[in-house]
Scaffold this active site. Sequence first.
Site, PDB file in Angstrom:
ATOM      1  CG  HIS A  22      -2.137   0.924   0.913  1.00 26.60           C
ATOM      2  ND1 HIS A  22      -2.212   2.353   1.194  1.00 26.60           N
ATOM      3  CD2 HIS A  22      -3.330   0.729   0.725  1.00 26.60           C
ATOM      4  CE1 HIS A  22      -3.356   2.764   1.126  1.00 26.60           C
ATOM      5  NE2 HIS A  22      -4.200   1.782   0.736  1.00 26.60           N
ATOM      6  N   GLY A  36      -6.146   4.417   5.167  1.00 26.38           N
ATOM      7  CA  GLY A  36      -7.180   5.008   5.980  1.00 26.38           C
ATOM      8  C   GLY A  36      -7.777   4.197   6.794  1.00 26.38           C
ATOM      9  CB  VAL A  37      -9.172   0.695   6.786  1.00 29.31           C
ATOM     10  CG1 VAL A  37      -7.829   0.026   6.128  1.00 29.31           C
ATOM     11  CG2 VAL A  37     -10.175  -0.091   7.494  1.00 29.31           C
ATOM     12  CB  ILE A  47      -0.377   6.145   0.707  1.00 29.19           C
ATOM     13  CG1 ILE A  47       0.307   7.074  -0.017  1.00 29.19           C
ATOM     14  CG2 ILE A  47      -1.563   6.858   1.548  1.00 29.19           C
ATOM     15  CD1 ILE A  47      -0.526   7.555  -1.304  1.00 29.19           C
ATOM     16  CD  GLU A  89      -8.262  -1.490  15.069  1.00 32.68           C
ATOM     17  OE1 GLU A  89      -9.414  -1.825  14.456  1.00 32.68           O
ATOM     18  OE2 GLU A  89      -7.941  -1.983  16.176  1.00 32.68           O
TER      19      GLU A  89
END
Lengths: 95, 146
Positions: B51, B60-61, B57, B65
Amino acid sequence: MSNFDDIKNAAAERLALNARLRTMLVDGLELPVDADKIEDDQPLFGRGLELDSLDTLEIVSLVEEEFEVYITDDDKSVFGSINKVADYIVANRPR
Amino acid sequence: MSSALTAADILARLPHRHPFVMLDAVTELVPSHSGTALKNISISDPVFAGHFPGEPIYPGVLLIESAAQLCGLILAEVGADGSPRIGYLASVKKFRFVTLVRPGDQIRIEGLAGTHFGGMTDFTVKLTVNGKDVASGSLVIALPNG
């Protein structure tokens, strides 16, 4: 003011409160129903509006914001219907 | 009263383990009310292998968390048996990601508890890097029998 006028005004206030609650639920929970189609005694959970436990948290938050009324864990029966929520607000809102 | 937690304290209070411990330190913690945590983003994080290849980067997930783990710590009172109560992420609402997070960034995560009902608590969370907004949103954490 006559006793009849008092009753008439109280009834109008209650109708307005219930209508405000219906709109608050539909907008706040983004329900795919017309607010006017929700009946005042229709169950909010189960086969009624099919709300779930996460929605109760949202309703508690909405009622706090709109009416400055705080629903606690001891007041779970409040979520039975629009009328029950309205009864709770009338009994507990700041004077 | 506000307190701080080291990485070791965090491990003692959360059930998560490598590679899913998202917080490096908690700088402020007011139990059941609010907290602030720090998360350092390292190029060594295995997530960057995919990623994205050649353009790391942070996902976002995983920012969500990270914020959820802070909210869990805010609620992580010790139960009657002496072990911390474990909160579960129950809802994610209105999350916005406004700035990309890259290796070298240190994320400051702030969580503020709001309404509590039926074992569920909603939180407003905000993530920044060097004072610049990275992400924000709302989470609901559920505590079984809470």
